[in-house]
Design a protein around this motif. Structure first.
Motif, mmCIF file in Angstrom:
data_model
loop_
_atom_site.group_PDB
_atom_site.id
_atom_site.type_symbol
_atom_site.label_atom_id
_atom_site.label_comp_id
_atom_site.label_asym_id
_atom_site.label_seq_id
_atom_site.Cartn_x
_atom_site.Cartn_y
_atom_site.Cartn_z
ATOM 1 N N ASP A 134 0.834 -1.207 0.000
ATOM 2 C CA ASP A 134 0.000 0.000 0.000
ATOM 3 C C ASP A 134 0.863 1.248 0.000
ATOM 4 O OD1 ASP A 134 -2.336 -1.452 0.031
ATOM 5 O OD2 ASP A 134 -2.436 -1.546 2.226
ATOM 6 N N TRP A 135 0.790 1.982 -1.074
ATOM 7 C CA TRP A 135 1.471 3.260 -1.193
ATOM 8 C C TRP A 135 0.446 4.380 -0.883
ATOM 9 C CZ3 TRP A 135 6.472 3.950 -3.772
ATOM 10 C CH2 TRP A 135 7.125 2.751 -4.007
ATOM 11 N N THR A 136 0.937 5.429 -0.297
ATOM 12 C CA THR A 136 0.063 6.570 0.058
ATOM 13 C C THR A 136 0.563 7.823 -0.628
ATOM 14 O OG1 THR A 136 -0.385 5.596 2.227
ATOM 15 C CG2 THR A 136 -0.956 7.929 1.934
ATOM 16 N N ILE A 137 -0.347 8.503 -1.295
ATOM 17 C CA ILE A 137 -0.015 9.777 -1.952
ATOM 18 C C ILE A 137 -0.717 10.881 -1.173
ATOM 19 C CG2 ILE A 137 -0.332 11.185 -3.995
ATOM 20 C CD1 ILE A 137 -0.283 7.439 -4.280
ATOM 21 N N TYR A 138 0.097 11.823 -0.686
ATOM 22 C CA TYR A 138 -0.436 12.994 0.023
ATOM 23 C C TYR A 138 -0.344 14.204 -0.900
ATOM 24 C CZ TYR A 138 -0.087 10.332 4.380
ATOM 25 O OH TYR A 138 -0.227 9.395 5.363
ATOM 26 N N SER A 139 -1.455 14.885 -1.073
ATOM 27 C CA SER A 139 -1.476 16.157 -1.809
ATOM 28 C C SER A 139 -2.128 17.205 -0.907
ATOM 29 C CB SER A 139 -2.250 16.024 -3.124
ATOM 30 O OG SER A 139 -3.565 15.531 -2.884
ATOM 31 N N ALA A 140 -1.682 18.451 -1.039
ATOM 32 C CA ALA A 140 -2.142 19.502 -0.097
ATOM 33 C C ALA A 140 -2.256 20.844 -0.792
ATOM 34 C CB ALA A 140 -1.195 19.586 1.099
ATOM 35 N N ALA A 141 -2.938 21.741 -0.116
ATOM 36 C CA ALA A 141 -3.059 23.135 -0.561
ATOM 37 C C ALA A 141 -3.365 23.985 0.664
ATOM 38 C CB ALA A 141 -4.161 23.281 -1.593
ATOM 39 N N PRO A 142 -2.863 25.220 0.719
ATOM 40 C CA PRO A 142 -3.147 26.089 1.874
ATOM 41 C C PRO A 142 -4.659 26.330 2.025
ATOM 42 C CG PRO A 142 -1.364 27.005 0.558
ATOM 43 C CD PRO A 142 -1.953 25.877 -0.249
ATOM 44 N N THR A 143 -5.119 26.305 3.270
ATOM 45 C CA THR A 143 -6.536 26.601 3.509
ATOM 46 C C THR A 143 -6.854 28.036 3.127
ATOM 47 O OG1 THR A 143 -6.036 27.174 5.795
ATOM 48 C CG2 THR A 143 -6.750 24.906 5.365
ATOM 49 N N LEU A 144 -8.080 28.258 2.778
ATOM 50 C CA LEU A 144 -8.514 29.590 2.364
ATOM 51 C C LEU A 144 -8.910 30.423 3.579
ATOM 52 C CD1 LEU A 144 -10.742 28.547 -0.666
ATOM 53 C CD2 LEU A 144 -8.428 29.492 -0.748
ATOM 54 N N PRO A 145 -8.625 31.718 3.558
ATOM 55 C CA PRO A 145 -9.113 32.580 4.652
ATOM 56 C C PRO A 145 -10.642 32.653 4.611
ATOM 57 C CG PRO A 145 -8.213 33.914 2.871
ATOM 58 C CD PRO A 145 -7.890 32.479 2.521
ATOM 59 N N PHE A 146 -11.231 33.092 5.738
ATOM 60 C CA PHE A 146 -12.694 33.113 5.835
ATOM 61 C C PHE A 146 -13.311 33.983 4.748
ATOM 62 C CE2 PHE A 146 -16.601 35.082 7.495
ATOM 63 C CZ PHE A 146 -17.382 33.943 7.635
ATOM 64 N N PHE A 147 -12.722 35.146 4.479
ATOM 65 C CA PHE A 147 -13.292 36.053 3.490
ATOM 66 C C PHE A 147 -12.987 35.634 2.060
ATOM 67 C CE2 PHE A 147 -9.389 37.754 5.314
ATOM 68 C CZ PHE A 147 -8.558 37.839 4.209
ATOM 69 N N VAL A 148 -12.086 34.631 1.839
ATOM 70 C CA VAL A 148 -11.750 34.060 0.537
ATOM 71 C C VAL A 148 -11.204 35.112 -0.411
ATOM 72 C CG1 VAL A 148 -12.532 32.674 -1.419
ATOM 73 C CG2 VAL A 148 -13.523 32.297 0.859
ATOM 74 N N TYR A 149 -12.105 36.000 -0.847
ATOM 75 C CA TYR A 149 -11.710 37.034 -1.790
ATOM 76 C C TYR A 149 -11.784 38.389 -1.095
ATOM 77 C CZ TYR A 149 -12.966 33.163 -4.846
ATOM 78 O OH TYR A 149 -13.068 31.925 -5.425
ATOM 79 N N PRO A 150 -10.696 39.076 -0.880
ATOM 80 C CA PRO A 150 -10.719 40.377 -0.190
ATOM 81 C C PRO A 150 -11.655 41.386 -0.850
ATOM 82 C CG PRO A 150 -8.478 39.567 -0.401
ATOM 83 C CD PRO A 150 -9.330 38.661 -1.230
ATOM 84 N N GLY A 151 -11.734 41.336 -2.178
ATOM 85 C CA GLY A 151 -12.607 42.285 -2.870
ATOM 86 C C GLY A 151 -14.063 42.108 -2.485
ATOM 87 N N VAL A 152 -14.487 40.826 -2.343
ATOM 88 C CA VAL A 152 -15.869 40.571 -1.949
ATOM 89 C C VAL A 152 -16.130 41.068 -0.534
ATOM 90 C CG1 VAL A 152 -17.570 38.774 -1.533
ATOM 91 C CG2 VAL A 152 -16.060 38.604 -3.505
ATOM 92 N N ALA A 153 -15.189 40.815 0.378
ATOM 93 C CA ALA A 153 -15.352 41.273 1.764
ATOM 94 C C ALA A 153 -15.430 42.800 1.825
ATOM 95 C CB ALA A 153 -14.206 40.758 2.619
ATOM 96 N N ALA A 154 -14.522 43.464 1.057
ATOM 97 C CA ALA A 154 -14.545 44.926 1.054
ATOM 98 C C ALA A 154 -15.863 45.449 0.489
ATOM 99 C CB ALA A 154 -13.368 45.466 0.242
ATOM 100 N N LEU A 155 -16.355 44.778 -0.579
ATOM 101 C CA LEU A 155 -17.628 45.195 -1.172
ATOM 102 C C LEU A 155 -18.775 45.034 -0.182
ATOM 103 C CD1 LEU A 155 -19.183 46.145 -3.668
ATOM 104 C CD2 LEU A 155 -19.393 43.750 -4.344
ATOM 105 N N LEU A 156 -18.773 43.945 0.558
ATOM 106 C CA LEU A 156 -19.832 43.729 1.547
ATOM 107 C C LEU A 156 -19.767 44.763 2.671
ATOM 108 C CD1 LEU A 156 -19.838 39.838 1.837
ATOM 109 C CD2 LEU A 156 -21.590 41.276 0.787
ATOM 110 N N ILE A 157 -18.575 45.098 3.127
ATOM 111 C CA ILE A 157 -18.433 46.099 4.194
ATOM 112 C C ILE A 157 -18.936 47.458 3.733
ATOM 113 C CG2 ILE A 157 -16.773 47.368 5.603
ATOM 114 C CD1 ILE A 157 -15.085 44.814 5.679
#
Length: 455
Positions: free
Chosen positions: A139-162
């Motif tokens: 049994d071989w195991t392949i690990y793949s990863a990516a940094p988690t996203l911040p809560f606001f995801v897209y700063p432009g959307v958060a700024a627009l909502l504010i």
């Protein structure tokens, strides 16, 4: 400053702005959470796709280190761990580093995922890690990863909502204040008009807005209240004027007789003087007693109610009066009502005195059941006092129940009343849940009292 000290406009604008701002903030948080969840799911799919591509090469035995060939748009931190738990291949950023995670899928062909923080990743922080198993001599195991996203995801959307929340809150608060200001303009006009109304001039009325809303109904109620107040004040002025006139007459007579006696005291017969003054004193006493009775009635003082035999009470009152006219009695026995005995006696006395004053020769007093089952709560009794005098014209039948009101024929009589007996009698009847009216008759005045039977 306390919140209650602000104007209605300011309070409503503040409340509306706060409520809308809170709703916008909640909506923004929910929207950002939904966007974050969707973006995280898409990112997890991409990470899984990178792992599946690497597993394909491992399954074919084309494993190289560092790990190519991964398309540039899919490059993620990836590690390949052999069955002994050793990292045998990795992307460039994870060369010579231990495994990024230690969890594995529970069975071959399945995928496990989790969030790993402060691990072997050069960038630090937390990463989404997906583990996939491939069977190739173990049994071989392949690990793949990516940094988690911040809560606001897209700063432009958060700024627009504010910015949108702030602008929308201010706009709604301004709109609410402007709307309330326009809506309350009629109230300001009503207040300004009320400020100019004085007790000396109650003829002014507040403006009624054209829109048939709550303020329209308020303005109508205010005007109706002003009408009643003007009527009451006019009645009070007339009452005071009439009372002063009625009191002045016996007082003037007493003063004149005393002054005449003081001018010639040697010619004064004390007994005769007292006999002359006593009728005026009795008149003053009668006026004062009636005024006191009306004052108690106007103050709505409670009465002590108990069962009263009305037939017995009428008989007692007839026997206690020296009637100068013939009296015909038609009394039904055992007619019981519930009321104040003293007040009912005064009602009977006032009606008898009025009938005796205007009767030509006969006064007829009738007491009977006024219809319905006597045992029923809705049953009534009728007390009728009829004289054979000139009667009362139909258009004057309500006038005689006004205070200090006497017909011209009464004013021509020396024995005329002061105009309070009938108003007092009607108030007594109404205080007992009944009525006092003048009914049609062939001759004379026919007063009818209707009272509920004591159940």
């Amino acid at each position: 400053m306390r919140f209650e000290n602000y104007s209605i406009r300011a309070r409503l604008a503040l409340f509306t702005g706060t409520a809308v701002g809170a709703l916008c903030i909640v909506f923004s948080i929910v929207l950002l959470f939904a966007i974050n969840r969707m973006a995280t799911q898409n990112l997890a799919k991409e990470v899984t796709a990178v792992g599946e591509l690497t597993a394909y090469y491992v399954d074919r035995g084309e494993l190289v280190n560092p790990l190519p060939p991964i398309p540039h748009n899919l490059i993620r931190p990836v590690q390949v761990v052999d069955p002994r738990g050793q990292v045998v291949a990795a992307t460039n950023d994870l060369q010579n580093r231990p495994p990024m995670a230690h969890f594995r899928p529970k069975s071959p062909g399945r995928v496990a995922s989790g969030v790993v923080c402060d691990s072997v990743f050069p960038s630090g922080g937390c990463h989404i890690v997906v583990a996939q198993q491939v069977y190739r001599d173990g049994d071989w195991t392949i690990y793949s990863a990516a940094p988690t996203l911040p809560f606001f995801v897209y700063p432009g959307v958060a700024a627009l909502l504010i910015v949108g929340t702030a602008v929308f809150t201010v706009a709604v608060a301004y709109g609410a204040r402007h709307t309330v200001t326009r809506s309350l303009q009629p109230v300001d006009a009503i207040r300004a008009q009320l400020d100019h109304i004085r007790s000396t001039n109650l003829s002014r009325r507040v403006p009624i807005p054209t829109a048939r809303d709550e303020i329209h109904r308020l303005a109508r109620s205010v005007n109706e209240t002003l009408n009643r107040l003007e009527s009451m004040l006019e009645q009070q002025r007339r009452f005071c004027s009439d009372a002063s006139h009625e009191l002045r007459t016996p007082i003037t007579a007493i003063r004149t007789q005393i002054e005449d006696a003081l001018l010639a005291p040697e010619d004064v017969d004390l007994n005769r003087l007292c006999d002359d003054i006593l009728p005026s004193v009795e008149r003053l006493q009668s006026i004062t007693a009636d005024l006191l009775t009306l004052t108690r009635f106007d103050a709505d003082e409670p009465s002590e109610l108990r069962a009263v035999d009305l037939a017995e009470l009428v008989a007692v009152e007839l026997n206690s009066h020296q009637m100068s006219r013939k009296v015909v009695r038609r009394l039904t026995p055992d007619v019981i009502v519930r009321g104040d005995r003293a007040q009912l006696r005064q009602l009977i006395c006032n009606l008898l005195q009025n009938a005796q004053r205007y009767a030509s020769s006969t006064v007829t007093v009738t007491l009977r059941h006024g219809g319905g089952d006597p045992r029923s709560a809705a049953a009534m009794v009728e007390l009728e006092v009829l004289d054979d005098g000139t009667g009362i014209a139909a258009d004057q039948r309500e006038t005689v129940f006004l205070r200090f009101t006497r017909l011209d024929t009464a004013r021509s009589r020396d024995a005329g009343g002061i105009g309070l007996g009938l108003p007092i009698a009607r108030q007594i009847a109404e205080r007992h849940g009944g009525t006092l009216t003048i009914q049609d008759s062939d001759r004379g005045a026919r007063f009818v009292v209707r009272l509920p039977v004591d159940s």
